[in-house]
Scaffold this active site. Structure first.
Site, PDB file in Angstrom:
ATOM      1  N   PRO A 257       0.821  -1.223   0.000  1.00 34.28           N
ATOM      2  CA  PRO A 257       0.000   0.000   0.000  1.00 34.28           C
ATOM      3  C   PRO A 257       0.850   1.267   0.000  1.00 34.28           C
ATOM      4  O   PRO A 257       1.977   1.262   0.504  1.00 34.28           O
ATOM      5  CB  PRO A 257      -0.791  -0.123   1.299  1.00 34.28           C
ATOM      6  CG  PRO A 257       0.119  -0.876   2.210  1.00 34.28           C
ATOM      7  CD  PRO A 257       0.936  -1.799   1.346  1.00 34.28           C
TER       8      PRO A 257
ATOM      9  N   CYS B 129      -4.263   1.603   9.209  1.00 35.65           N
ATOM     10  CA  CYS B 129      -5.699   1.265   9.209  1.00 35.65           C
ATOM     11  C   CYS B 129      -6.221   0.903  10.603  1.00 35.65           C
ATOM     12  O   CYS B 129      -7.426   0.841  10.807  1.00 35.65           O
ATOM     13  CB  CYS B 129      -5.983   0.148   8.217  1.00 35.65           C
ATOM     14  SG  CYS B 129      -4.949  -1.300   8.480  1.00 35.65           S
TER      15      CYS B 129
END
Lengths: 106, 476
Positions: free
Chosen positions: B111, B245
């Protein structure tokens, strides 16, 4: 590490390999094998040379050595190349690599 | 054959060969490679962090150094003594021996939020489990990702690892990623990224360990040490400008302590937005058309977000906090935003507060992470039982707690399983032992009850369960 013998009657090159065929060892072996194949082919240029790699004493192989096998098989044709006496670990290694059939390994 | 198919075929062929060679390695040889790669990755922690921050334009480089340290030092510490090759356990009493087998080529998706730490982490766990790995770099940060791969690969080769045990796609695009993801020779996808990408991994036909999205609710109970709770929340939410996250998304507390909580947030450098400011921040923080957070605010500092929104919070503000009354898809700030923006909910009582936590937890973050600050064991237990989260952080900063290794003994990981709620197969922190096939060698240990029982009785329909069980359990 490698014992290469040419059988003139059978027009066959028998290569006995020993020990761990790591990257460095394989790099040393590669020119020997290539030279021997070339020399043998020159003996009877009209006949198909057969090559047999004996893995009876081989404990470990690297991808560099696999490339020697693949190149040798390509030179003489798949049907004229074989690997014999693999130990189970090497047999499985060739199986995982998807090359056991390609190299006629037993 | 398309060019992408050809590239995928060639890379997978190389990976298969590397995997075959690696399969011959024993534990000692494997650990030697992991040791050396850890040292190389750890040694490059600062340069890679600076490169990642600069190239991606997200986060804080010093925090990315810490991420790289976690991805190397803590991951290494958590896996170094793990057995991942050959016989990994023997239970003489039960007669079961376990043997680890590598699974084969892994596809690691990286990511933009953690472009180097994810690479370091995935390489260490793949090499520890004797698997080759192929990376796909994030579009907006390919170079730092490539650099991390090069550093580790060079160290791996020097330590005797097979050629091509680590590869990276020559370019990042959807078609090539799809070719690799769906390739029949691929063993597993380690998918860390946006929802669409994780969904694509699960739809590929190959096994995948993905990370679902998070939407982390943090409940501050009346029994909590409030200044301590706020300090921890701030440290966690501001870490790398909120790019992880597992970072806090909403804070929920009872009305009875709401004033104290708000004052403490303000005292420690946070800013409560008024209604107009909330609307302005909402407009730039969330892409309502796509229904997701806006990429423009991800990993940005408060000063930049304020500039984008056209608001003027006090200099040095750490987090922008928006008081919210509603939860749902139509209320943008009740959803996940990976930036220093928090939603704040004030509930009339304890039960209402917990119900708000449930709504937030189920609004896009099922299975991920939740947190509670409390000194009341009954409430900690009730909260934990009600939340649907792989990790419940108790009196712990959510980010640093969820990745493990600092505030608890969870396996240190950058791939946090979210269970079936997040469409994952595990709620665990993914690590090396998830990347091996465990073979169980079972010695004969007969079930005497089974063999002493006259099995013809199963054929007799006139016998009821009690009669059969009474005979089955008879002592001889």
């Amino acid at each position: 590490m490698a014992n290469l013998k040419y059988n003139n009657d059978a027009h066959r090159l028998d290569c006995i390999f020993i020990g761990k065929l790591d990257t460095q060892t394989s790099q040393e072996i590669q020119p020997l094998v290539e030279f021997e194949i070339e020399t043998c082919q020159a003996q009877k240029p009209k006949e198909e040379l057969r090559i047999c790699f004996d893995f009876g004493e081989v404990e470990f192989i690297t991808s560099t050595f696999i490339r020697i096998c693949v190149a040798s098989a390509k030179t003489v044709g798949k049907e004229n190349f074989c690997i014999k006496n693999t130990n189970p670990l090497i047999k499985k290694t060739l199986k995982i690599a998807g090359l056991d059939g390609e190299l006629n390994a037993s | 054959m398309s060019d992408y198919k050809k590239i995928a075929d060639e890379m997978l062929d190389k990976a298969i060969l590397a995997g075959a060679m690696y399969h011959q390695f024993n534990q000692e040889q494997t650990d030697h490679i992991v040791d050396k790669v850890f040292e190389a990755g750890f040694g490059a922690r600062v340069s890679l962090a600076k490169m990642a921050a600069e190239e991606s334009g997200l986060g804080v480089w010093q925090h990315k150094v810490i991420k790289n340290v976690v991805a190397t030092q803590l991951v290494y510490e958590s896996i170094r003594h793990e057995k991942t090759a050959g016989v990994i356990s023997v239970d003489y009493k039960e007669g079961i021996m376990e043997i680890a087998q590598p699974i084969g080529p892994i596809f690691g998706i990286v990511p933009i939020t953690n472009p180097t730490s994810t690479v370091l982490f995935k390489i260490l766990i793949s090499l520890k489990s004797r698997n080759p790995i192929i990376f796909s770099s994030p579009k907006r940060a390919p170079e730092c990702c490539k650099k991390a791969v090069e550093i580790c690969y060079e160290a791996a080769l020097k330590a005797g690892a097979p050629e091509d045990c680590i590869q990276i796609l020559p370019e990042t695009n959807r078609d090539l990623t799809h070719e690799v993801m769906t390739h029949p020779k691929l063993a597993l996808i380690l998918a860390t990224g946006g929802t669409g990408l994780v969904h694509a991994a699960y739809s590929s036909g190959n096994p995948a360990l993905g990370v679902g999205p998070g939407n982390v609710p943090i409940f501050i109970d009346t029994s909590a040490d409030i200044p301590f709770a706020i300090e921890n929340i701030i440290n966690s939410k501001t870490f790398d400008n909120g790019t992880i996250c597992a970072s806090e998304q909403s804070v929920i507390c009872e009305k009875a302590i709401a004033h104290q909580v708000m004052s403490e947030f303000e005292k420690q450098g946070c800013y409560f937005l008024d209604k107009d400011e909330t609307a302005l921040v909402e407009a730039i923080a969330f892409d309502k058309d796509k229904g997701v957070m806006s990429a423009d605010v991800v990993g940005q500092p408060v000063s930049r977000i304020a500039e984008m929104a056209g608001i003027d919070p006090p200099f040095g503000t750490k987090i922008l906090i928006a008081k919210q009354e509603h939860i749902g898809l139509e209320y943008s700030l009740s959803q996940e935003i990976l930036a220093p923006i928090l939603a704040f909910y004030e509930a009339p009582d304890y039960k209402s507060a917990i119900k708000e936590c449930i709504d937030l937890n189920y609004l896009g973050g099922v299975g991920h992470t939740a947190g509670i600050y409390a000194n009341n064991e009954d409430r900690i237990l009730e909260f934990s039982s009600i939340m649907n989260a792989g990790r419940i952080m108790v009196n712990t900063p959510s980010v640093q707690g969820a990745v493990g290794g600092m505030f608890n003994t969870l396996a240190t990981s950058f791939t946090l399983g979210c269970g079936t709620g997040g469409k994952n197969i595990t709620t665990e922190n993914v690590t090396a032992h998830h990347l091996i096939n465990v073979q169980r060698v079972c010695r004969r240990k007969v079930n005497e009850k089974w063999f002493n029982f006259d099995q013809s009785k199963y054929m007799d329909e006139s016998l009821d369960t009690d009669e059969i069980f009474s005979e089955y359990n008879k002592n001889y």
